[in-house]
Design a protein around this motif. Structure first.
Motif, PDB file in Angstrom:
ATOM      1  N   LEU A   8     -16.729   0.589   3.593  1.00 24.83           N
ATOM      2  CA  LEU A   8     -17.010   1.412   2.421  1.00 24.83           C
ATOM      3  C   LEU A   8     -15.848   2.332   2.073  1.00 24.83           C
ATOM      4  N   ALA A   9     -15.344   3.071   3.039  1.00 23.10           N
ATOM      5  CA  ALA A   9     -14.292   4.049   2.746  1.00 23.10           C
ATOM      6  C   ALA A   9     -13.054   3.376   2.183  1.00 23.10           C
ATOM      7  N   GLU A  10     -12.688   2.223   2.719  1.00 24.71           N
ATOM      8  CA  GLU A  10     -11.506   1.514   2.213  1.00 24.71           C
ATOM      9  C   GLU A  10     -11.748   1.011   0.797  1.00 24.71           C
ATOM     10  N   ALA A  11     -12.947   0.493   0.534  1.00 19.46           N
ATOM     11  CA  ALA A  11     -13.260  -0.001  -0.805  1.00 19.46           C
ATOM     12  C   ALA A  11     -13.245   1.140  -1.822  1.00 19.46           C
ATOM     13  N   GLN A  12     -13.813   2.275  -1.466  1.00 18.80           N
ATOM     14  CA  GLN A  12     -13.793   3.412  -2.390  1.00 18.80           C
ATOM     15  C   GLN A  12     -12.375   3.903  -2.632  1.00 18.80           C
ATOM     16  N   LEU A  16     -10.564   4.084  -6.288  1.00 15.16           N
ATOM     17  CA  LEU A  16     -10.076   5.347  -6.844  1.00 15.16           C
ATOM     18  C   LEU A  16      -8.566   5.320  -7.063  1.00 15.16           C
ATOM     19  N   ALA A  17      -7.847   4.479  -6.310  1.00 11.81           N
ATOM     20  CA  ALA A  17      -6.409   4.341  -6.530  1.00 11.81           C
ATOM     21  C   ALA A  17      -6.113   3.717  -7.895  1.00 11.81           C
ATOM     22  N   LEU A  18      -7.083   3.014  -8.456  1.00 10.15           N
ATOM     23  CA  LEU A  18      -6.917   2.409  -9.781  1.00 10.15           C
ATOM     24  C   LEU A  18      -7.270   3.374 -10.902  1.00 10.15           C
ATOM     25  N   ALA A  19      -7.851   4.510 -10.563  1.00 10.56           N
ATOM     26  CA  ALA A  19      -8.482   5.386 -11.558  1.00 10.56           C
ATOM     27  C   ALA A  19      -7.478   6.329 -12.199  1.00 10.56           C
ATOM     28  N   ALA A  20      -6.837   5.897 -13.255  1.00  7.59           N
ATOM     29  CA  ALA A  20      -5.953   6.778 -14.017  1.00  7.59           C
ATOM     30  C   ALA A  20      -6.809   7.687 -14.898  1.00  7.59           C
ATOM     31  N   LEU A 282     -17.862  -6.274  -6.855  1.00 11.24           N
ATOM     32  CA  LEU A 282     -16.598  -6.847  -7.296  1.00 11.24           C
ATOM     33  C   LEU A 282     -15.852  -5.818  -8.131  1.00 11.24           C
ATOM     34  N   ILE A 283     -14.553  -5.704  -7.890  1.00 14.06           N
ATOM     35  CA  ILE A 283     -13.695  -4.801  -8.664  1.00 14.06           C
ATOM     36  C   ILE A 283     -12.552  -5.631  -9.251  1.00 14.06           C
ATOM     37  N   ALA A 284     -12.347  -5.500 -10.557  1.00 11.67           N
ATOM     38  CA  ALA A 284     -11.289  -6.256 -11.240  1.00 11.67           C
ATOM     39  C   ALA A 284     -10.580  -5.350 -12.234  1.00 11.67           C
ATOM     40  N   ARG A 285      -9.420  -5.840 -12.710  1.00  7.92           N
ATOM     41  CA  ARG A 285      -8.641  -5.113 -13.709  1.00  7.92           C
ATOM     42  C   ARG A 285      -8.215  -6.050 -14.826  1.00  7.92           C
ATOM     43  N   ARG A 286      -8.183  -5.501 -16.021  1.00 12.51           N
ATOM     44  CA  ARG A 286      -7.572  -6.194 -17.152  1.00 12.51           C
ATOM     45  C   ARG A 286      -6.692  -5.168 -17.847  1.00 12.51           C
ATOM     46  N   ASN A 287      -5.377  -5.285 -17.642  1.00 13.46           N
ATOM     47  CA  ASN A 287      -4.429  -4.261 -18.080  1.00 13.46           C
ATOM     48  C   ASN A 287      -4.859  -2.930 -17.457  1.00 13.46           C
ATOM     49  N   THR A 288      -5.154  -1.901 -18.268  1.00 16.25           N
ATOM     50  CA  THR A 288      -5.575  -0.613 -17.704  1.00 16.25           C
ATOM     51  C   THR A 288      -7.089  -0.523 -17.542  1.00 16.25           C
ATOM     52  N   LEU A 312     -15.822   6.563  -9.745  1.00 14.07           N
ATOM     53  CA  LEU A 312     -14.744   6.125 -10.629  1.00 14.07           C
ATOM     54  C   LEU A 312     -14.730   6.953 -11.908  1.00 14.07           C
ATOM     55  N   LEU A 313     -15.884   7.128 -12.534  1.00 16.88           N
ATOM     56  CA  LEU A 313     -15.951   7.907 -13.763  1.00 16.88           C
ATOM     57  C   LEU A 313     -15.513   9.345 -13.518  1.00 16.88           C
ATOM     58  N   ARG A 314     -15.971   9.932 -12.416  1.00 16.55           N
ATOM     59  CA  ARG A 314     -15.573  11.308 -12.115  1.00 16.55           C
ATOM     60  C   ARG A 314     -14.065  11.413 -11.913  1.00 16.55           C
ATOM     61  N   ALA A 315     -13.487  10.435 -11.219  1.00 17.59           N
ATOM     62  CA  ALA A 315     -12.037  10.467 -10.987  1.00 17.59           C
ATOM     63  C   ALA A 315     -11.278  10.356 -12.302  1.00 17.59           C
ATOM     64  N   MET A 316     -11.712   9.479 -13.196  1.00 16.95           N
ATOM     65  CA  MET A 316     -11.038   9.306 -14.479  1.00 16.95           C
ATOM     66  C   MET A 316     -11.200  10.535 -15.373  1.00 16.95           C
ATOM     67  N   LEU A 317     -12.249  11.309 -15.123  1.00 19.21           N
ATOM     68  CA  LEU A 317     -12.476  12.541 -15.871  1.00 19.21           C
ATOM     69  C   LEU A 317     -11.805  13.744 -15.228  1.00 19.21           C
TER      70      LEU A 317
END
Length: 401
Positions: A8-12, A16-20, A282-288, A312-317
């Protein structure tokens, strides 16, 4: 060979590393409820700006106790006494009024006796003598940090920001979120399903969770189990900051989220997490754009949204602490040993103890609706007796941090 599920911790951490953070805008302070402050807020003034009385009574010099002192004026809130209190003098004073120059104490009216224009101490003097005076800067001083960056703005923070001299605050704009639920078995809410069908409840549930944060939500679906339909629905959401899907993230013949994502050019970052419920995340990306594929079972969808979508939403905010935090709670009854995965057990917390719900099936909604807490049970954990302390996530307000 299949890659083992991530802890869990690694997945989170990977998510969050993707969360600009989304861009910053300045909003009227009253419109910032639920946002996270994008920069530290420094006070533009001192509060209180001058010493204020905390009670109704008389402002005077402590050296003149017990009196009598001549009452030579009045200081009211918004209408300060313009003169100076000298030897043997006093001023009537109201709560919130400026303490006149020369006075160093406030004598409570119930501890004083007034005859004409003379007032004297007849009760007890305050201890210490300055007890009923709020000194200048007691609340905050000019240039001090009122609210740290990344703090969530609630009613008290709005009041503090206004007191500090602000009409607008720097916050991150709302996130554009598209919620998609899919499956041939799903029918729209309100329709009575046949025996082989189910009401599409996950999408509205996820929308309701995300609505606790500054988001602009589009709900699409339910989408049929068709690769072309799912790919088209995903592609139609190309401008969203985040897409969250429900169902179809596993490995069955009708689990089409992965091939649909590949069809629209998205890249899978990771798949499967070692938790129960919620393994086929599942976690994926399409551009940003970030795409979260949640399981279709309702408890699985809720738990993974709580652990992944909401952080994720909190991090992006711009939240300083995007991940939910546990509290220790005592078990109201015994709890069995853990299995091969970390578990999140639906439970009821009464403020002192936490009781495990007897029904833990990931397809069941009734225990989820009863739950206001999730008990965390580590993989392979020993059985725990009644009264043992366990880590618990509280679910009030969607687990908002």
């Amino acid at each position: 060979m299949r890659t083992p599920p991530l802890p869990l911790a690694e997945a989170q951490a990977r998510l969050l590393a993707l969360a600009a953070a989304v861009p910053v805008e300045h909003r009227a302070v009253g419109e910032c409820i639920g946002h996270y402050l994008a920069a530290p807020l420094h006070a533009r003034r001192t509060q209180p700006a001058a010493p204020l009385s905390a009670m109704d009574g008389y402002a005077l010099r402590s050296a003149d106790l017990p009196g009598p002192c001549d009452v030579i004026g009045e200081s009211a809130a918004g209408h300060p006494f313009a003169g100076t209190i000298g030897k043997g003098q006093a001023s009537r004073i109201s709560t919130g009024a400026v303490v006149p120059q020369g006075a160093d104490m406030v004598l409570l009216q119930e501890d004083a006796t007034r005859e004409g224009d003379a007032v004297r101490l007849t009760g007890e003097a305050p201890a210490p003598l300055q007890r009923h005076i709020r000194p200048a800067g007691m609340d905050f001083a000019e240039h001090s940090v009122l609210i740290a960056a990344g703090s969530r703005i609630g009613p008290a923070q709005i009041a503090l920001a206004i007191a500090g001299g602000y009409s607008h605050l720097p916050v991150h704009r709302p996130i554009s979120l598209t919620v998609i639920d899919s499956g041939d078995e799903l029918v729209l809410p309100g329709q009575l399903p046949d025996l082989h069908q189910l009401p599409a409840s996950n999408g509205p549930m996820l929308c309701a969770m995300a609505a606790a944060l500054p988001t602009r939500i589009t709900h699409r679906g339910p989408v049929a189990d068709s690769l072309a339909d799912l790919a088209a629905t995903l592609d139609a959401a190309r401008d969203a900051d985040v897409i969250v899907t429900s169902g179809g993230a596993s490995v069955g013949d009708h689990d089409l989220v992965r091939p649909a994502l590949e069809a629209i050019g998205a890249t899978i970052d990771f798949w499967r997490v070692g938790i129960k419920p919620g393994k086929p995340l599942l976690i994926a990306r399409r551009n940003t754009q970030i795409i979260i594929g949640l399981p279709g079972n309702p408890a699985s969808a809720y738990v993974t949204a709580f652990l992944f979508l909401m952080p994720l939403l909190r991090a992006m905010l711009g939240a300083a602490q995007p991940l939910p935090r546990t509290i220790p709670a005592r078990l109201a009854g015994p709890m069995g040993k853990g299995g091969s995965r970390m578990e999140f057990l639906r439970a009821q917390w009464d403020g002192a103890t936490v009781a495990l719900d007897p029904l833990q099936d990931s397809g069941a909604l009734s225990p989820l609706s009863r739950a206001n807490a999730l008990i965390v049970r580590d993989a392979g954990a020993d059985a725990r007796p009644t009264g043992a302390h366990v880590p618990v996530y509280l679910l009030e307000n969607g687990g908002i941090a």
